[in-house]
Scaffold this active site. Structure first.
Site, PDB file in Angstrom:
ATOM      1  N   TYR A   1       0.787  -1.482  -0.470  1.00  0.00           N
ATOM      2  CA  TYR A   1      -0.106   0.208   0.143  1.00  0.00           C
ATOM      3  C   TYR A   1       0.863   1.317  -0.210  1.00  0.00           C
ATOM      4  O   TYR A   1       2.065   1.557   1.011  1.00  0.00           O
ATOM      5  CB  TYR A   1      -1.026  -0.230   0.656  1.00  0.00           C
TER       6      TYR A   1
ATOM      7  N   GLU B   1      -0.422   5.020  -0.592  1.00  0.00           N
ATOM      8  CA  GLU B   1      -0.897   6.227  -1.119  1.00  0.00           C
ATOM      9  C   GLU B   1      -0.130   7.440  -0.245  1.00  0.00           C
ATOM     10  O   GLU B   1       0.672   7.416  -0.122  1.00  0.00           O
ATOM     11  CB  GLU B   1      -2.566   6.160   0.045  1.00  0.00           C
TER      12      GLU B   1
ATOM     13  N   ASP C   1      -6.522  13.279 -25.441  1.00  0.00           N
ATOM     14  CA  ASP C   1      -6.784  11.630 -25.140  1.00  0.00           C
ATOM     15  C   ASP C   1      -6.095  11.075 -25.925  1.00  0.00           C
ATOM     16  O   ASP C   1      -6.778  11.069 -26.593  1.00  0.00           O
ATOM     17  CB  ASP C   1      -7.922  11.570 -24.557  1.00  0.00           C
TER      18      ASP C   1
ATOM     19  N   THR D   1      -4.234   5.588 -21.691  1.00  0.00           N
ATOM     20  CA  THR D   1      -4.150   3.813 -21.798  1.00  0.00           C
ATOM     21  C   THR D   1      -2.576   4.469 -21.222  1.00  0.00           C
ATOM     22  O   THR D   1      -2.074   4.135 -22.849  1.00  0.00           O
ATOM     23  CB  THR D   1      -5.278   3.669 -22.463  1.00  0.00           C
TER      24      THR D   1
ATOM     25  N   LYS E   1      -2.979  -0.225 -24.672  1.00  0.00           N
ATOM     26  CA  LYS E   1      -3.242   0.004 -26.009  1.00  0.00           C
ATOM     27  C   LYS E   1      -1.706  -0.433 -27.005  1.00  0.00           C
ATOM     28  O   LYS E   1      -0.907  -0.773 -26.560  1.00  0.00           O
ATOM     29  CB  LYS E   1      -4.030   0.742 -26.534  1.00  0.00           C
TER      30      LYS E   1
ATOM     31  N   ARG F   1      -2.172  -3.515 -18.252  1.00  0.00           N
ATOM     32  CA  ARG F   1      -3.930  -2.139 -18.418  1.00  0.00           C
ATOM     33  C   ARG F   1      -3.424  -0.754 -17.076  1.00  0.00           C
ATOM     34  O   ARG F   1      -3.263  -1.603 -16.118  1.00  0.00           O
ATOM     35  CB  ARG F   1      -4.912  -3.035 -17.677  1.00  0.00           C
TER      36      ARG F   1
HETATM   37  C1  LIG Z   1      -9.502   2.661 -24.118  1.00  0.00           C
HETATM   38  C2  LIG Z   1      -9.461   4.248 -23.351  1.00  0.00           C
HETATM   39  C3  LIG Z   1      -9.847   4.507 -23.065  1.00  0.00           C
HETATM   40  C4  LIG Z   1     -10.523   4.388 -21.800  1.00  0.00           C
HETATM   41  O1  LIG Z   1      -9.458   3.187 -21.410  1.00  0.00           O
HETATM   42  P1  LIG Z   1     -10.459   2.184 -19.721  1.00  0.00           P
HETATM   43  O2  LIG Z   1      -8.915   1.466 -19.592  1.00  0.00           O
HETATM   44  O3  LIG Z   1     -10.892   0.660 -20.821  1.00  0.00           O
HETATM   45  O4  LIG Z   1     -11.435   2.969 -19.120  1.00  0.00           O
HETATM   46  C5  LIG Z   1     -10.316   6.351 -22.591  1.00  0.00           C
HETATM   47  N1  LIG Z   1     -10.062   7.000 -23.750  1.00  0.00           N
HETATM   48  C6  LIG Z   1     -10.323   6.974 -24.690  1.00  0.00           C
HETATM   49  C7  LIG Z   1     -10.513   7.385 -25.958  1.00  0.00           C
HETATM   50  C8  LIG Z   1     -10.136   5.185 -25.435  1.00  0.00           C
HETATM   51  O5  LIG Z   1      -9.982   4.615 -26.370  1.00  0.00           O
END
Ligand SMILES: *Cc1c(COP(=O)(O)O)cnc(C)c1O
Length: 419
Positions: A55, A57, A201, A227, A230, A236
């Site tokens: 932990y 925090e 994003d 993220t 991807k 993740r």
């Molecule tokens: C995949 C994605 C997210 C969210 O990611 P999670 O890890 O699934 O919550 C946010 N924004 C965009 C543009 C995405 O493609």
């Protein structure tokens, strides 16, 4: 106290078997879902480590629990590598995933019911950019922008008009199903005209950004969320990057605003992924991901497919199946039987329902991680064409599944030890 610590296979054969089956499934099929990838063995090892026990925090040097001698170094290393990789001023590596990372941007800059803007979900935006079923569409006054009905590209004139009319506190630029390059400076100009914060994003394209295959929003957007699992090919998780002036607000929004203890095993795996992404091999990977998407798009166009915007600049292709007389869902399910995993998706101005729309979304991050190139993209276009021509022909899908498996054998995926 136990004298020995059984392995997973000994302790829980059911779960051990399911993990093995997933690895085998991933090994013998083609993964075209553009948000998916294969984490390397090194990333998987860090992710499955004892760091999950701790932990912590708080932030490096300012924790609410003792015993952080090692964890502080892990988080500091992850931050330092990401700063170098993206050229970012400030980095927070603690968001649990992309959606919570985006929530942190709202918490940092918005009050409930403030106006916000993002690309609408049916046009390729993300749920968390203010879509109505998401908390972000319910707790804020969301004003979605769309795509031009003419060329299905982001309509910057409409973004500007809506921004001047609604004076959003925050504007999102970022997509989950958009095959073209994002113009971050154009969004910056609009945000400045109306005094909005600009949040980029880059969840889908982060790997392309660090590999130089897509322009970077660093230094342009106030906040950049992404993220890590991807195209960046990490575990993740998610990170938030921002200008130094927003560092305090962003950090406070993540913890204690939204989260408790960070997932330290994920932080370590993010650090490993960042190290991998700094190599020349990763730069080549990013370039090849785009080259493969373009090759696949050419192959599909040559077989008479209609592609949204007519092609791609990035890792992603959106096929409009309307002219082929097959729905997205029927095509996706038939392709799955043929060992090709994709997902059905709305196309711009889709007249069908979201649960069975007209489009198919495919992408090349995962197949490129396997080392596939132009020859395999050409094969892939042929298989997709065959399946779409006869989606209920089970003998055909079985034959293609065997061919896919054969090709996959020559291109083992990172991290799949059983491959
Ligand atoms: C995949 C994605 C997210 C969210 O990611 P999670 O890890 O699934 O919550 C946010 N924004 C965009 C543009 C995405 O493609």
């Amino acid at each position: 106290m136990p004298t020995r610590d059984p392995s997973l296979a000994e302790r829980d054969p059911e779960i051990a078997r399911l993990i093995r089956e997933e690895a085998e499934l991933e090994a013998r099929t083609l993964r075209l879902i553009p948000s998916e990838n294969y984490a390397s063995r090194a990333v998987l090892e860090a992710s499955g480590s004892v760091l999950t026990n701790k932990y912590s925090e708080g932030y490096v040097g300012k924790r609410y629990y003792e015993g952080q001698a090692v964890i502080d170094q892990v988080e500091a290393l992850a931050i330092a590598r990401l700063k170098q990789l993206f050229g970012a001023e400030h980095v927070n590596v603690q968001p649990y995933s992309g959606s919570p990372a985006n929530l942190a941007a709202y918490l940092a800059f918005c009050q409930p019911n403030d106006p916000i803007m993002g690309l609408g979900l049916p046009f390729g935006g993300h749920l968390t950019h203010g879509w109505n079923v998401s908390i972000t569409g319910r707790y804020f006054k969301s004003v979605p922008y769309g795509l031009s009905p003419k060329d299905h590209r982001i309509d910057l004139d409409e973004v500007r008009r809506l921004a001047h009319e609604h004076k959003p506190k925050l504007i999102w630029c970022g997509t989950s199903a958009y095959p073209r390059t994002l113009d971050f400076p154009a969004f910056r100009a609009i945000a400045d005209e109306v005094g909005a914060k600009l949040c980029a994003d880059i969840a889908h394209i982060a790997g392309l950004v660090v590999g130089g295959a897509h322009p970077s929003p660093i230094g342009i957007a106030d906040v950049i969320t992404t993220t890590t699992h991807k195209s960046l090919r990490g575990p993740r998780g998610a990170v938030i990057m921002c200008k130094q002036e927003h560092a305090k607000e962003i950090d406070r929004a993540v913890f204690p605003g939204l989260q408790g203890g960070p997932h330290n095993h994920t932080t370590a795996a993010i650090a490993v992924a960042a190290k991998e992404a700094m190599t020349p091999e990763f730069k080549a990977y990013a370039t090849n991901t785009v080259a493969n998407a373009k090759a696949l798009a050419e192959g599909l166009l040559g077989r008479g497919f209609t592609l949204v915007t007519g092609g791609t600049d990035n890792h992603l292709i959106l096929i409009d199946l309307t002219s082929r007389g097959v729905t997205g869902k029927v095509a996706a399910k038939a392709l799955d039987r043929a060992g090709i995993c994709a997902n059905y998706n709305a196309v711009p101005y889709d007249t069908r329902k979201p649960f069975d729309p007209s489009g198919l979304r495919i992408g090349t991050p995962a197949v490129t991680s396997r080392g596939m190139g132009a020859a395999e993209m050409s094969k892939l276009a042929g298989w997709i064409d065959e399946v779409v021509k006869a989606p209920s022909d089970d003998a055909l899908s079985a034959r293609i599944a065997r061919e896919v498996e054969e090709v996959c054998k020559s291109f083992p995926a990172p991290g799949l030890l059983t491959a």
